[in-house]
Design a protein around this motif. Sequence first.
Motif, mmCIF file in Angstrom:
data_model
loop_
_atom_site.group_PDB
_atom_site.id
_atom_site.type_symbol
_atom_site.label_atom_id
_atom_site.label_comp_id
_atom_site.label_asym_id
_atom_site.label_seq_id
_atom_site.Cartn_x
_atom_site.Cartn_y
_atom_site.Cartn_z
ATOM 1 N N SER A 9 0.835 -1.205 0.000
ATOM 2 C CA SER A 9 0.000 0.000 0.000
ATOM 3 C C SER A 9 0.867 1.251 0.000
ATOM 4 N N ALA A 10 1.939 1.237 0.747
ATOM 5 C CA ALA A 10 2.829 2.400 0.769
ATOM 6 C C ALA A 10 3.454 2.610 -0.609
ATOM 7 N N GLN A 11 3.813 1.515 -1.257
ATOM 8 C CA GLN A 11 4.403 1.607 -2.601
ATOM 9 C C GLN A 11 3.379 2.167 -3.588
ATOM 10 N N ARG A 12 2.152 1.708 -3.510
ATOM 11 C CA ARG A 12 1.104 2.207 -4.401
ATOM 12 C C ARG A 12 0.833 3.685 -4.163
ATOM 13 N N LEU A 13 0.837 4.070 -2.852
ATOM 14 C CA LEU A 13 0.604 5.486 -2.548
ATOM 15 C C LEU A 13 1.702 6.356 -3.156
ATOM 16 N N GLU A 14 2.926 5.876 -3.120
ATOM 17 C CA GLU A 14 4.015 6.643 -3.731
ATOM 18 C C GLU A 14 3.807 6.752 -5.236
ATOM 19 N N GLN A 15 3.421 5.652 -5.859
ATOM 20 C CA GLN A 15 3.170 5.686 -7.295
ATOM 21 C C GLN A 15 2.033 6.640 -7.629
ATOM 22 N N LEU A 16 0.961 6.577 -6.814
ATOM 23 C CA LEU A 16 -0.186 7.466 -7.059
ATOM 24 C C LEU A 16 0.212 8.921 -6.888
ATOM 25 N N SER A 17 0.960 9.203 -5.844
ATOM 26 C CA SER A 17 1.350 10.605 -5.646
ATOM 27 C C SER A 17 2.258 11.071 -6.775
ATOM 28 N N GLY A 18 3.107 10.152 -7.287
ATOM 29 C CA GLY A 18 3.940 10.512 -8.444
ATOM 30 C C GLY A 18 3.092 10.786 -9.668
ATOM 31 N N GLN A 19 2.093 9.942 -9.904
ATOM 32 C CA GLN A 19 1.215 10.129 -11.059
ATOM 33 C C GLN A 19 0.416 11.420 -10.931
ATOM 34 N N ILE A 20 -0.059 11.719 -9.690
ATOM 35 C CA ILE A 20 -0.837 12.959 -9.497
ATOM 36 C C ILE A 20 0.064 14.162 -9.769
ATOM 37 N N GLU A 21 1.288 14.095 -9.325
ATOM 38 C CA GLU A 21 2.227 15.202 -9.550
ATOM 39 C C GLU A 21 2.506 15.364 -11.046
ATOM 40 N N GLN A 22 2.675 14.241 -11.749
ATOM 41 C CA GLN A 22 2.886 14.316 -13.202
ATOM 42 C C GLN A 22 1.672 14.918 -13.882
ATOM 43 N N LEU A 23 0.503 14.539 -13.415
ATOM 44 C CA LEU A 23 -0.731 15.048 -14.013
ATOM 45 C C LEU A 23 -0.849 16.551 -13.808
ATOM 46 N N ARG A 24 -0.456 17.031 -12.655
ATOM 47 C CA ARG A 24 -0.527 18.472 -12.385
ATOM 48 C C ARG A 24 0.444 19.246 -13.274
ATOM 49 N N GLN A 25 1.583 18.678 -13.486
ATOM 50 C CA GLN A 25 2.590 19.397 -14.252
ATOM 51 C C GLN A 25 2.380 19.266 -15.768
ATOM 52 N N ALA A 26 1.682 18.237 -16.158
ATOM 53 C CA ALA A 26 1.488 18.020 -17.601
ATOM 54 C C ALA A 26 0.464 18.997 -18.172
ATOM 55 N N LYS A 27 0.689 19.361 -19.398
ATOM 56 C CA LYS A 27 -0.252 20.258 -20.080
ATOM 57 C C LYS A 27 -0.818 19.465 -21.243
ATOM 58 N N HIS A 28 -2.041 19.077 -21.039
ATOM 59 C CA HIS A 28 -2.692 18.231 -22.044
ATOM 60 C C HIS A 28 -3.376 19.088 -23.095
ATOM 61 N N GLN A 29 -3.351 18.549 -24.307
ATOM 62 C CA GLN A 29 -3.911 19.258 -25.445
ATOM 63 C C GLN A 29 -5.408 19.009 -25.579
ATOM 64 N N SER A 30 -5.811 17.801 -25.229
ATOM 65 C CA SER A 30 -7.219 17.499 -25.435
ATOM 66 C C SER A 30 -7.769 16.750 -24.215
ATOM 67 N N VAL A 31 -9.067 16.584 -24.240
ATOM 68 C CA VAL A 31 -9.771 15.895 -23.181
ATOM 69 C C VAL A 31 -9.412 14.415 -23.213
ATOM 70 N N GLU A 32 -9.206 13.876 -24.426
ATOM 71 C CA GLU A 32 -8.865 12.469 -24.532
ATOM 72 C C GLU A 32 -7.525 12.173 -23.869
ATOM 73 N N GLU A 33 -6.558 13.049 -24.052
ATOM 74 C CA GLU A 33 -5.258 12.864 -23.410
ATOM 75 C C GLU A 33 -5.396 12.924 -21.888
ATOM 76 N N LEU A 34 -6.190 13.861 -21.438
ATOM 77 C CA LEU A 34 -6.426 14.005 -19.996
ATOM 78 C C LEU A 34 -7.136 12.778 -19.445
ATOM 79 N N ALA A 35 -8.121 12.263 -20.173
ATOM 80 C CA ALA A 35 -8.856 11.073 -19.748
ATOM 81 C C ALA A 35 -7.936 9.870 -19.744
ATOM 82 N N ALA A 36 -7.063 9.758 -20.753
ATOM 83 C CA ALA A 36 -6.114 8.642 -20.814
ATOM 84 C C ALA A 36 -5.128 8.713 -19.647
ATOM 85 N N ALA A 37 -4.740 9.895 -19.234
ATOM 86 C CA ALA A 37 -3.807 10.050 -18.111
ATOM 87 C C ALA A 37 -4.513 9.807 -16.777
#
Length: 161
Positions: A9-37
């Motif tokens: 669970s701790a490992q998953r939480l780290e992965q999730l927090s990494g993914q959330i951070e990537q999502l915040r920093q990423a600039k998506h062009q379309s809704v489909e890209e955002l939905a895929a992320a």
Amino acid sequence: MRLSAAASSAQRLEQLSGQIEQLRQAKHQSVEELAAALEPLAQAMAALADETKTTLAEIQQKAREQGEKFTGQMNEAAKSWNQAAEHAAQAGTRLELAGQRLEWRHYALAGMTGLLTAALVSVFWLWVAPPTSPEITLDPKAVAAHLKPAVIEALRPSKGK
């Protein structure tokens, strides 16, 4: 098992927090890209929620079992204490009755000892008593004649006065 689940669970939480951070920093062009992320992130969060729910249910079940076991142990201890108190009360009652019997026996023994002592003293006095002699009769005139000179001598005035 719980430690491995906690590590997982701790490992998953780290992965999730990494993914959330990537999502915040990423600039998506379309809704489909955002939905895929967002889709893997949402699936991971749903799996983590299910796993947390299962773990909490297991913890609750184990806590309930432990509580029941503890309650059973406390009930057994209470029964043991109640039985011990009951036995102590019965022993106290028996001791009180034995004390009362002993008290009456003491009084009876003291009375019997007094009676036996009185009987023994009476028997020994009668056994040691001087033998009875034949009855002696005195002639009063002979006694008076015998004592007359001593009495006259005692009543005479002394010459020194």
